[in-house]
Write a protein that holds these residues in place. Sequence first.
Motif, mmCIF file in Angstrom:
data_model
loop_
_atom_site.group_PDB
_atom_site.id
_atom_site.type_symbol
_atom_site.label_atom_id
_atom_site.label_comp_id
_atom_site.label_asym_id
_atom_site.label_seq_id
_atom_site.Cartn_x
_atom_site.Cartn_y
_atom_site.Cartn_z
ATOM 1 N N TYR A 38 0.783 -1.264 0.091
ATOM 2 C CA TYR A 38 -0.084 0.014 -0.036
ATOM 3 C C TYR A 38 0.921 1.363 0.132
ATOM 4 N N SER A 39 2.111 1.254 0.183
ATOM 5 C CA SER A 39 2.834 2.440 -0.029
ATOM 6 C C SER A 39 4.023 2.353 -1.074
ATOM 7 N N HIS A 40 4.242 3.132 -1.965
ATOM 8 C CA HIS A 40 5.042 3.019 -2.907
ATOM 9 C C HIS A 40 5.192 1.863 -3.760
ATOM 10 N N GLY A 41 4.206 1.069 -3.880
ATOM 11 C CA GLY A 41 4.030 -0.250 -4.535
ATOM 12 C C GLY A 41 4.095 -0.088 -6.181
ATOM 13 N N ARG A 42 3.292 -1.087 -6.849
ATOM 14 C CA ARG A 42 3.368 -1.059 -8.171
ATOM 15 C C ARG A 42 2.176 0.093 -8.863
#
Length: 390
Positions: A38-42
Amino acid sequence: MNSRSAPPIPFFTQASSFERCWPEIRRHLNALFDRGKYSHGRQVVELEKMLAAYTGAEHVLAVNSGTDALTLLLRAAGVRRGDEVVVPAFSFVATASSVALALAKPVFADIDPESYSLDPDSAEAAVTERTTAIMPTHLFWQLADMAGIGQVAARHNLTVVEDSAESIGMRWDGTHAGLLGKGGVLSFFPTKTLGALGDAGAIVTNDPDVADQAAILRHHGRMGRTTDHIAGISNLSGASGTNSKMDDIQACVLMGKLPHLDADIARRAVLAEAYTERLRAVPGVLRLPSLAKREVQSDPVFYVYVIEVERRDELVEHLTRQGIGTEVYYPTPLHLQPCFAELGYRRGDFPNAEAACEHTVALPFHHDLDEDTVDRVCEAIRTFYTGSRN
Ligand SMILES: *Cc1c(COP(=O)(O)O)cnc(C)c1O
């Protein structure tokens, strides 16, 4: 129309723009929930690619907010502790607070009353031997005079960074805002032209070194996947890296909305024209939006619709009583903000910025607005100044 029984007109709402984009937003959210990062993912990486395609930037770095984007951009562009950065006295507070957060000193200059943006002559007068950068803001619907500012920067060997937080979609001779100097920013605060469902921002740049430094700074001063935190006293501006990664949920929202942006901008132009037509002959209205005369003329992109009026505060009260929302961008010039008191500026230092603070007001402007509502707002303004109804 009896305005007492008419429904209120909010200054801003996102309702219909979300309804339109919801199927795409939901598709991206489903992909996110399936993956569960949920943070800086795809999704953030995908959004960065979409924004690069939209703006033409070689590098886009998604971060927590426009303010973080400015602070990290200044540091990544080489602004160091104790440097001076020239900024306009009429802007959102983050234009100057980001300089302070980068451990540098904001030095104010006046605006050009035609564009509300940094006046190159006033900016040049503010340059000292400690000045290393100049940061114009592009306000409301048009870019600052980037030719004039570029000349000042060249004469004094200054880095140009742009507070382009309001200027998604604005282009100078085809080049997107934020890409006219070392780099710029985008804010996705909900009221911005491309708004998220909370805070979010991005850095845009064509400079690979700026992009590398900014990527390190937004992730705790960390280089790639190692756990060595390299941003520190000696090699960057004297402070550590921070945590400013964009949430993937906001990336999903923005990816759902971005394909609609150009249509939204076109709709904004129609609404702005509707206001301008109706307000042209209204007494008490001192100024309607216009484009500053320049060699390179770009189409306006309306982030907000701002007019200048006589007795501004009384008009705002009159409209509030009729359920019509307004905003004042910005009631206090930056050089007179309490947080910058120690810099020693006085009232009268920047007359154009001070006049703009006194006379400007932003009218309701969002995608739920229709021309009947614009009529009602304009009629309420006319009634205030003429004391009579049609
Ligand atoms: C909105 C804005 C910012 C800051 O953006 P946030 O995302 O709210 O932090 C900075 N400068 C200007 C001119 C803005 O309008």
